[in-house]
Enzyme design. Structure first.
Site, PDB file in Angstrom:
ATOM      1  N   ASP A  45      29.618  23.793  50.756  1.00 59.71           N
ATOM      2  CA  ASP A  45      31.041  23.460  50.687  1.00 59.71           C
ATOM      3  C   ASP A  45      31.877  24.735  50.602  1.00 59.71           C
ATOM      4  OD1 ASP A  45      33.108  21.119  49.917  1.00 59.71           O
ATOM      5  OD2 ASP A  45      33.590  22.921  48.769  1.00 59.71           O
ATOM      6  N   TYR A  50      39.034  30.118  50.773  1.00 62.97           N
ATOM      7  CA  TYR A  50      38.064  30.861  49.954  1.00 62.97           C
ATOM      8  C   TYR A  50      37.798  32.251  50.538  1.00 62.97           C
ATOM      9  CZ  TYR A  50      36.907  26.222  47.998  1.00 62.97           C
ATOM     10  OH  TYR A  50      36.953  24.970  47.430  1.00 62.97           O
ATOM     11  N   LYS A  75      37.660  23.366  54.860  1.00 62.37           N
ATOM     12  CA  LYS A  75      38.908  22.663  54.525  1.00 62.37           C
ATOM     13  C   LYS A  75      40.109  23.345  55.157  1.00 62.37           C
ATOM     14  CE  LYS A  75      36.727  21.828  50.036  1.00 62.37           C
ATOM     15  NZ  LYS A  75      36.082  23.087  49.657  1.00 62.37           N
ATOM     16  N   HIS A 108      42.805  20.052  52.367  1.00 59.79           N
ATOM     17  CA  HIS A 108      42.466  20.615  51.052  1.00 59.79           C
ATOM     18  C   HIS A 108      43.310  20.019  49.919  1.00 59.79           C
ATOM     19  CE1 HIS A 108      40.484  24.493  49.354  1.00 59.79           C
ATOM     20  NE2 HIS A 108      40.605  23.594  48.402  1.00 59.79           N
ATOM     21  N   LEU A 189      30.859  21.124  36.842  1.00 59.66           N
ATOM     22  CA  LEU A 189      30.393  21.598  35.528  1.00 59.66           C
ATOM     23  C   LEU A 189      31.587  21.946  34.641  1.00 59.66           C
ATOM     24  CD1 LEU A 189      27.597  24.017  36.859  1.00 59.66           C
ATOM     25  CD2 LEU A 189      27.386  21.581  36.261  1.00 59.66           C
ATOM     26  N   ILE A 227      28.846  19.321  43.959  1.00 59.10           N
ATOM     27  CA  ILE A 227      28.711  20.626  44.622  1.00 59.10           C
ATOM     28  C   ILE A 227      28.839  21.783  43.627  1.00 59.10           C
ATOM     29  CG2 ILE A 227      29.363  19.956  46.973  1.00 59.10           C
ATOM     30  CD1 ILE A 227      32.308  20.644  46.241  1.00 59.10           C
ATOM     31  N   LYS A 229      28.651  25.325  41.824  1.00 58.35           N
ATOM     32  CA  LYS A 229      28.688  26.702  42.344  1.00 58.35           C
ATOM     33  C   LYS A 229      27.946  27.627  41.388  1.00 58.35           C
ATOM     34  CE  LYS A 229      30.733  30.949  41.728  1.00 58.35           C
ATOM     35  NZ  LYS A 229      30.852  31.718  40.468  1.00 58.35           N
ATOM     36  N   SER A 230      27.208  28.564  41.935  1.00 56.74           N
ATOM     37  CA  SER A 230      26.685  29.668  41.139  1.00 56.74           C
ATOM     38  C   SER A 230      26.376  30.828  42.070  1.00 56.74           C
ATOM     39  CB  SER A 230      25.407  29.261  40.384  1.00 56.74           C
ATOM     40  OG  SER A 230      24.908  30.373  39.681  1.00 56.74           O
ATOM     41  N   VAL A 231      26.515  32.040  41.528  1.00 53.48           N
ATOM     42  CA  VAL A 231      26.054  33.212  42.278  1.00 53.48           C
ATOM     43  C   VAL A 231      24.797  33.792  41.618  1.00 53.48           C
ATOM     44  CG1 VAL A 231      28.304  33.814  43.249  1.00 53.48           C
ATOM     45  CG2 VAL A 231      27.636  34.735  41.001  1.00 53.48           C
ATOM     46  N   ARG A 235      20.137  30.151  38.449  1.00 58.00           N
ATOM     47  CA  ARG A 235      20.967  28.941  38.288  1.00 58.00           C
ATOM     48  C   ARG A 235      21.060  28.170  39.606  1.00 58.00           C
ATOM     49  NH1 ARG A 235      26.064  31.706  35.109  1.00 58.00           N
ATOM     50  NH2 ARG A 235      25.089  31.878  33.054  1.00 58.00           N
ATOM     51  N   SER A 238      17.836  26.281  39.592  1.00 55.83           N
ATOM     52  CA  SER A 238      17.666  25.217  38.583  1.00 55.83           C
ATOM     53  C   SER A 238      18.679  24.093  38.797  1.00 55.83           C
ATOM     54  CB  SER A 238      17.737  25.776  37.162  1.00 55.83           C
ATOM     55  OG  SER A 238      19.013  26.310  36.898  1.00 55.83           O
ATOM     56  N   ASN A 239      19.878  24.414  39.307  1.00 56.42           N
ATOM     57  CA  ASN A 239      20.861  23.352  39.556  1.00 56.42           C
ATOM     58  C   ASN A 239      20.392  22.397  40.649  1.00 56.42           C
ATOM     59  OD1 ASN A 239      22.474  24.601  37.669  1.00 56.42           O
ATOM     60  ND2 ASN A 239      24.003  25.368  39.128  1.00 56.42           N
TER      61      ASN A 239
HETATM   62  P1  NDP Z   1      31.612  24.603  38.703  1.00 58.07           P
HETATM   63  O1  NDP Z   1      32.012  23.470  37.837  1.00 58.07           O
HETATM   64  O2  NDP Z   1      30.582  24.400  39.754  1.00 58.07           O
HETATM   65  O3  NDP Z   1      31.159  25.796  37.733  1.00 58.07           O
HETATM   66  C1  NDP Z   1      30.847  27.074  38.220  1.00 58.07           C
HETATM   67  C2  NDP Z   1      30.668  28.004  37.020  1.00 58.07           C
HETATM   68  O4  NDP Z   1      29.554  27.566  36.242  1.00 58.07           O
HETATM   69  C3  NDP Z   1      30.403  29.424  37.409  1.00 58.07           C
HETATM   70  O5  NDP Z   1      31.043  30.224  36.437  1.00 58.07           O
HETATM   71  C4  NDP Z   1      28.886  29.556  37.289  1.00 58.07           C
HETATM   72  O6  NDP Z   1      28.519  30.874  36.956  1.00 58.07           O
HETATM   73  C5  NDP Z   1      28.600  28.612  36.154  1.00 58.07           C
HETATM   74  N1  NDP Z   1      27.269  27.992  36.267  1.00 58.07           N
HETATM   75  C6  NDP Z   1      26.748  27.373  37.347  1.00 58.07           C
HETATM   76  N2  NDP Z   1      25.512  26.916  37.089  1.00 58.07           N
HETATM   77  C7  NDP Z   1      25.244  27.256  35.810  1.00 58.07           C
HETATM   78  C8  NDP Z   1      24.112  27.080  34.973  1.00 58.07           C
HETATM   79  N3  NDP Z   1      23.031  26.454  35.415  1.00 58.07           N
HETATM   80  N4  NDP Z   1      24.188  27.564  33.702  1.00 58.07           N
HETATM   81  C9  NDP Z   1      25.295  28.195  33.257  1.00 58.07           C
HETATM   82  N5  NDP Z   1      26.383  28.395  34.006  1.00 58.07           N
HETATM   83  C10 NDP Z   1      26.360  27.936  35.272  1.00 58.07           C
HETATM   84  O7  NDP Z   1      32.967  25.242  39.293  1.00 58.07           O
HETATM   85  P2  NDP Z   1      33.690  25.406  40.682  1.00 58.07           P
HETATM   86  O8  NDP Z   1      35.124  25.414  40.339  1.00 58.07           O
HETATM   87  O9  NDP Z   1      33.148  26.525  41.452  1.00 58.07           O
HETATM   88  O10 NDP Z   1      33.418  24.055  41.508  1.00 58.07           O
HETATM   89  C11 NDP Z   1      32.325  23.876  42.386  1.00 58.07           C
HETATM   90  C12 NDP Z   1      32.797  23.828  43.821  1.00 58.07           C
HETATM   91  O11 NDP Z   1      33.763  22.819  44.034  1.00 58.07           O
HETATM   92  C13 NDP Z   1      33.524  25.092  44.287  1.00 58.07           C
HETATM   93  O12 NDP Z   1      32.680  26.195  44.446  1.00 58.07           O
HETATM   94  C14 NDP Z   1      34.169  24.595  45.542  1.00 58.07           C
HETATM   95  O13 NDP Z   1      33.203  24.511  46.585  1.00 58.07           O
HETATM   96  C15 NDP Z   1      34.611  23.196  45.095  1.00 58.07           C
HETATM   97  N6  NDP Z   1      36.025  23.203  44.623  1.00 58.07           N
HETATM   98  C16 NDP Z   1      36.949  22.526  45.382  1.00 58.07           C
HETATM   99  C17 NDP Z   1      38.268  22.480  45.013  1.00 58.07           C
HETATM  100  C18 NDP Z   1      39.231  21.704  45.846  1.00 58.07           C
HETATM  101  O14 NDP Z   1      40.441  21.809  45.611  1.00 58.07           O
HETATM  102  N7  NDP Z   1      38.781  20.929  46.806  1.00 58.07           N
HETATM  103  C19 NDP Z   1      38.757  23.194  43.805  1.00 58.07           C
HETATM  104  C20 NDP Z   1      37.718  23.838  43.062  1.00 58.07           C
HETATM  105  C21 NDP Z   1      36.406  23.829  43.461  1.00 58.07           C
HETATM  106  P3  NDP Z   1      27.811  31.920  37.965  1.00 58.07           P
HETATM  107  O15 NDP Z   1      28.371  31.701  39.352  1.00 58.07           O
HETATM  108  O16 NDP Z   1      28.197  33.236  37.384  1.00 58.07           O
HETATM  109  O17 NDP Z   1      26.343  31.657  37.894  1.00 58.07           O
END
Ligand code: NDP
Length: 273
Positions: A45, A50, A75, A108, A189, A227, A229-231, A235, A238-239
């Site tokens: 996604d 972005y 989007k 979007h 999350l 969906i 997100k993690s970098v 994670r 495991s997600n």
């Molecule tokens: P998430 O709720 O997916 O949370 C991401 C955060 O959680 C990051 O800081 C990540 O850290 C951390 N994280 C992920 N997995 C773990 C884990 N197993 N343990 C601990 N911490 C964890 O947030 P997003 O806002 O990124 O939402 C997900 C996706 O939704 C976006 O990437 C995007 O694709 C979509 N989105 C769409 C929007 C819209 O308007 N349509 C608006 C916002 C998001 P780290 O990366 O450092 O590991």
């Protein structure tokens, strides 16, 4: 175990668990998406805004995975709702991704504060893109009931909205279910904030999994497309490892009770971007 698919009203299917890349820099997106594809995600996604479609496209190209085995969403940004701008936008996105079509193209935001009802013009353009094969399915993001009601022609297949344990969108989820529109959870999350909740920690402990795995499982069992997100490579892996356990009815109820109306992002009715 393979990822369940959700069937859209247009007959197409989306993998219920995907990988989000908001706030991932373009050059960081390539290794992150490569890792995601390596551990088994097939649904990515992204969005024009972005700024990482090129990085995502590189990972797709490097993966060697057959195009038909991937599900790619991008989007249309708010400033491109006019038909000619929307066409330029999808063409640019496809070029950056290195693809001839996306599996899902979303408006979007309705963006009514800044652009009035231009999103309706965008929706008409999206139906043309679908007819031309540039987008296999078309949907929306951050739409409330009144925005859905204003659309003409085809019905969106999905609405991607903010949704996590402390912001559950129960009413909107019912509206979407009644209309036959799939619900997709963004910030599933709670941008990591919901991971700290003691109820989530308790349930995660009961299964010997991480809080993130417990929350992702809650989304899957509710029927949401999700969906995370993690970098972080561990994670990312495991997600995705969430198909070896199931939350009980009591555990689902306990998470269902955590809604606090805790919105983290913009309110679609008032957002001025
Ligand atoms: P998430 O709720 O997916 O949370 C991401 C955060 O959680 C990051 O800081 C990540 O850290 C951390 N994280 C992920 N997995 C773990 C884990 N197993 N343990 C601990 N911490 C964890 O947030 P997003 O806002 O990124 O939402 C997900 C996706 O939704 C976006 O990437 C995007 O694709 C979509 N989105 C769409 C929007 C819209 O308007 N349509 C608006 C916002 C998001 P780290 O990366 O450092 O590991």
């Amino acid at each position: 175990m393979s990822v369940p698919q959700i069937t859209f009203h247009d007959g197409k299917q989306i993998p219920q668990l995907g990988f989000g890349v908001w706030q991932v820099e373009n050059d960081q997106a390539t290794p992150a998406v490569e890792k995601a594809l390596e551990v088994g995600y097939r649904h990515i996604d992204t969005a024009a805004i972005y700024g990482n479609e090129e990085g995502v496209g590189k990972a797709i190209a490097n993966s060697g995975i057959a195009r038909e085995d991937l599900f790619i969403t991008t989007k249309l940004w708010n400033d491109a709702h006019k038909a000619a701008d929307a066409r330029k936008a999808i063409e640019t996105s496809l070029e950056k991704l290195g693809l001839d079509h996306v599996d899902l193209y979303l408006i979007h935001w309705p963006a009514t504060v800044k652009y009035g009802d231009a999103y309706i013009e965008a929706w008409n353009a999206m139906q043309e893109f679908q007819a031309e094969g540039l987008a296999t399915s078309i949907g929306v993001s951050n739409f409330h009931e009144q925005h859905l009601s204003a659309l003409e022609g085809a019905k969106p297949v999905i609405d991607q909205v903010e949704l996590h344990p402390t912001f559950q969108q129960s009413e909107l989820r019912s509206v979407l279910a009644e209309r036959g529109i799939a619900t997709e959870a963004w910030s599933p999350l709670g941008q990591s904030k919901d991971l700290q909740h003691e109820v989530i920690a308790r349930i995660a402990d009961e299964h010997g999994v991480s809080p993130a795995q417990a929350i992702i499982r809650w989304h899957l069992q509710l029927g949401n497309v999700v969906i995370p997100k993690s970098v972080t490579p561990e994670r990312i892996a495991s997600n995705f490892d969430v198909f070896g356990f199931e939350l009980t009815g009591e555990q689902m109820d306990a998470i269902n009770a955590l809604d606090e109306g805790n919105r983290l992002g913009g309110n679609p009715d008032t957002a001025d971007f």
